[in-house]
Each structure stands twice: as structure tokens, then as C-alpha cells.
Design a protein around this motif. Sequence first.
Motif, PDB file in Angstrom:
ATOM      1  N   LEU A  55     -31.320 -53.277 -46.012  1.00  0.00           N
ATOM      2  CA  LEU A  55     -29.955 -52.583 -45.977  1.00  0.00           C
ATOM      3  C   LEU A  55     -30.177 -51.014 -45.453  1.00  0.00           C
ATOM      4  O   LEU A  55     -29.391 -50.615 -44.598  1.00  0.00           O
ATOM      5  CB  LEU A  55     -29.189 -52.701 -47.224  1.00  0.00           C
ATOM      6  CG  LEU A  55     -28.823 -53.799 -47.509  1.00  0.00           C
ATOM      7  CD1 LEU A  55     -28.321 -53.774 -49.147  1.00  0.00           C
ATOM      8  CD2 LEU A  55     -27.865 -54.516 -46.669  1.00  0.00           C
ATOM      9  N   VAL A  80     -24.505 -52.410 -55.190  1.00  0.00           N
ATOM     10  CA  VAL A  80     -24.807 -53.546 -54.313  1.00  0.00           C
ATOM     11  C   VAL A  80     -24.738 -54.869 -54.914  1.00  0.00           C
ATOM     12  O   VAL A  80     -25.404 -54.998 -56.087  1.00  0.00           O
ATOM     13  CB  VAL A  80     -26.287 -53.529 -53.268  1.00  0.00           C
ATOM     14  CG1 VAL A  80     -26.332 -54.517 -52.524  1.00  0.00           C
ATOM     15  CG2 VAL A  80     -26.454 -52.208 -52.553  1.00  0.00           C
ATOM     16  N   LEU A  82     -25.225 -58.694 -53.614  1.00  0.00           N
ATOM     17  CA  LEU A  82     -25.770 -59.356 -52.492  1.00  0.00           C
ATOM     18  C   LEU A  82     -24.990 -60.730 -52.294  1.00  0.00           C
ATOM     19  O   LEU A  82     -24.596 -61.124 -53.415  1.00  0.00           O
ATOM     20  CB  LEU A  82     -27.254 -59.726 -52.488  1.00  0.00           C
ATOM     21  CG  LEU A  82     -28.247 -58.576 -52.325  1.00  0.00           C
ATOM     22  CD1 LEU A  82     -29.557 -59.060 -52.428  1.00  0.00           C
ATOM     23  CD2 LEU A  82     -27.968 -57.685 -51.021  1.00  0.00           C
ATOM     24  N   PRO A 105     -20.451 -60.815 -50.770  1.00  0.00           N
ATOM     25  CA  PRO A 105     -21.277 -59.705 -50.503  1.00  0.00           C
ATOM     26  C   PRO A 105     -20.375 -58.625 -50.942  1.00  0.00           C
ATOM     27  O   PRO A 105     -19.129 -58.390 -50.582  1.00  0.00           O
ATOM     28  CB  PRO A 105     -21.996 -59.439 -49.095  1.00  0.00           C
ATOM     29  CG  PRO A 105     -20.942 -60.345 -48.283  1.00  0.00           C
ATOM     30  CD  PRO A 105     -20.276 -61.426 -49.416  1.00  0.00           C
ATOM     31  N   ALA A 107     -20.451 -53.907 -51.523  1.00  0.00           N
ATOM     32  CA  ALA A 107     -21.049 -52.517 -51.883  1.00  0.00           C
ATOM     33  C   ALA A 107     -20.158 -51.460 -52.188  1.00  0.00           C
ATOM     34  O   ALA A 107     -18.966 -51.567 -51.425  1.00  0.00           O
ATOM     35  CB  ALA A 107     -21.847 -52.204 -50.529  1.00  0.00           C
ATOM     36  N   LEU A 145     -30.702 -61.233 -45.409  1.00  0.00           N
ATOM     37  CA  LEU A 145     -29.354 -60.582 -46.034  1.00  0.00           C
ATOM     38  C   LEU A 145     -28.493 -60.332 -44.436  1.00  0.00           C
ATOM     39  O   LEU A 145     -27.800 -59.334 -44.526  1.00  0.00           O
ATOM     40  CB  LEU A 145     -29.925 -59.127 -46.307  1.00  0.00           C
ATOM     41  CG  LEU A 145     -30.843 -59.080 -47.614  1.00  0.00           C
ATOM     42  CD1 LEU A 145     -30.928 -57.696 -47.676  1.00  0.00           C
ATOM     43  CD2 LEU A 145     -30.233 -59.797 -48.657  1.00  0.00           C
ATOM     44  N   ASP A 148     -24.707 -59.555 -45.802  1.00  0.00           N
ATOM     45  CA  ASP A 148     -24.897 -58.191 -46.170  1.00  0.00           C
ATOM     46  C   ASP A 148     -24.821 -57.187 -45.262  1.00  0.00           C
ATOM     47  O   ASP A 148     -23.827 -56.375 -45.137  1.00  0.00           O
ATOM     48  CB  ASP A 148     -25.855 -58.014 -47.299  1.00  0.00           C
ATOM     49  CG  ASP A 148     -25.878 -58.884 -48.406  1.00  0.00           C
ATOM     50  OD1 ASP A 148     -25.028 -58.909 -49.409  1.00  0.00           O
ATOM     51  OD2 ASP A 148     -26.714 -59.920 -48.468  1.00  0.00           O
TER      52      ASP A 148
END
Length: 173
Positions: A55, A80, A82, A105, A107, A145, A148
Motif C-alpha cells: 500500500l 486498514v 483489506l 476494502p 481505509a 491487494l 485495496d
Amino acid sequence: MQRINSVVLPVATMLALMGAVGAYAGTATVRFIEPERYADASDRAYNRDEALAVLEGHILDLARKRLPANQQLTVEVLDVDLAGEPERRSTRFYDLRVMRETTPPSARFRYSLSEGGRVLKDGEVQLRDLAYLRSRVTSGSSSALSYDRDLWTYWFKETFVQPSGKASKSSKS
């Protein structure tokens, strides 16, 4: 001698192209605040350090490609979660994250964009893509990811000026 000239032309062309893109070479600093408390911190199928490195690299890459050279982005990641969740029925050598509509996802972070010591934009953001399984419009990649990273790419495109020089329509911050 002719061989040297055939090499010089492609190199010169490449350098000229790099100069044209050089206007976009912004920088970023990413800090992960108390990552041991993140939503995915206790998952065995999730290597926190590796995931956060992916990330971080993605955010740094976005800044380099999409921010003017004189701008600095600072991101403090607060949480975070995921995409997906660990599937525990796999073998001892291999863990798997299963993507479901109920495991999007997300954040949460603070950011500040500055230029010459002056803050241009800042805020605290909560990102979540509830339709992540149906809205693969950015990378379409199946790499590490990807859902994400798509979340961050979308936010970046919506929040900051596009490389074409046009401002984005709206901000999700």
C-alpha cells in the motif's frame, strides 16, 4: 559508428519523453499509526508488514505519477481493513483471502497536500468500496491487494488534479 547512432536515438527519445512527464514527480510520506490495532492485524492469512509495504509503494507511486513535482503529500494511515477475509480451511502452507460482498476494502487516514510550505488541501478520510466486486474499473488486475490499491487510486483521482491538468469533479474527503 553506426551502431552507436542507432542506440543514441532511442535513448534521446526516451530522455525527451521523460522530460515531458517530469512535471509530475510529486513526493509522498506515508506513516502507519499503530498498525497492530488495524482491523486485519490479527489475521494469520495476512502479513501486515508486506501488505502495508504494498500500500505504501502504491501511494508513493500515485504521488510520483499524479502530483506536480513541487507538491508533497503526507498520509497518516489510521486503519486498514483489506478486501476479503481469511479462509482457514486451506493447507498449512497456504492461506487464502476470500472476497465476499460483505468484506469490502476500507481505509481511514489523514492527509495533507502542501506546496512550498503552504497547505493546499487536508482532511481525514474514511474510504470503503461496498461494490468492490462489481466495480473493477481501474486496474482490473489480480495482483496483490488489487482491490485495496483500487480504493486508493480512486480516492487519489477524485481528490487531486489529473495529469491532463484538469481538476477532478469532486472530492470524497
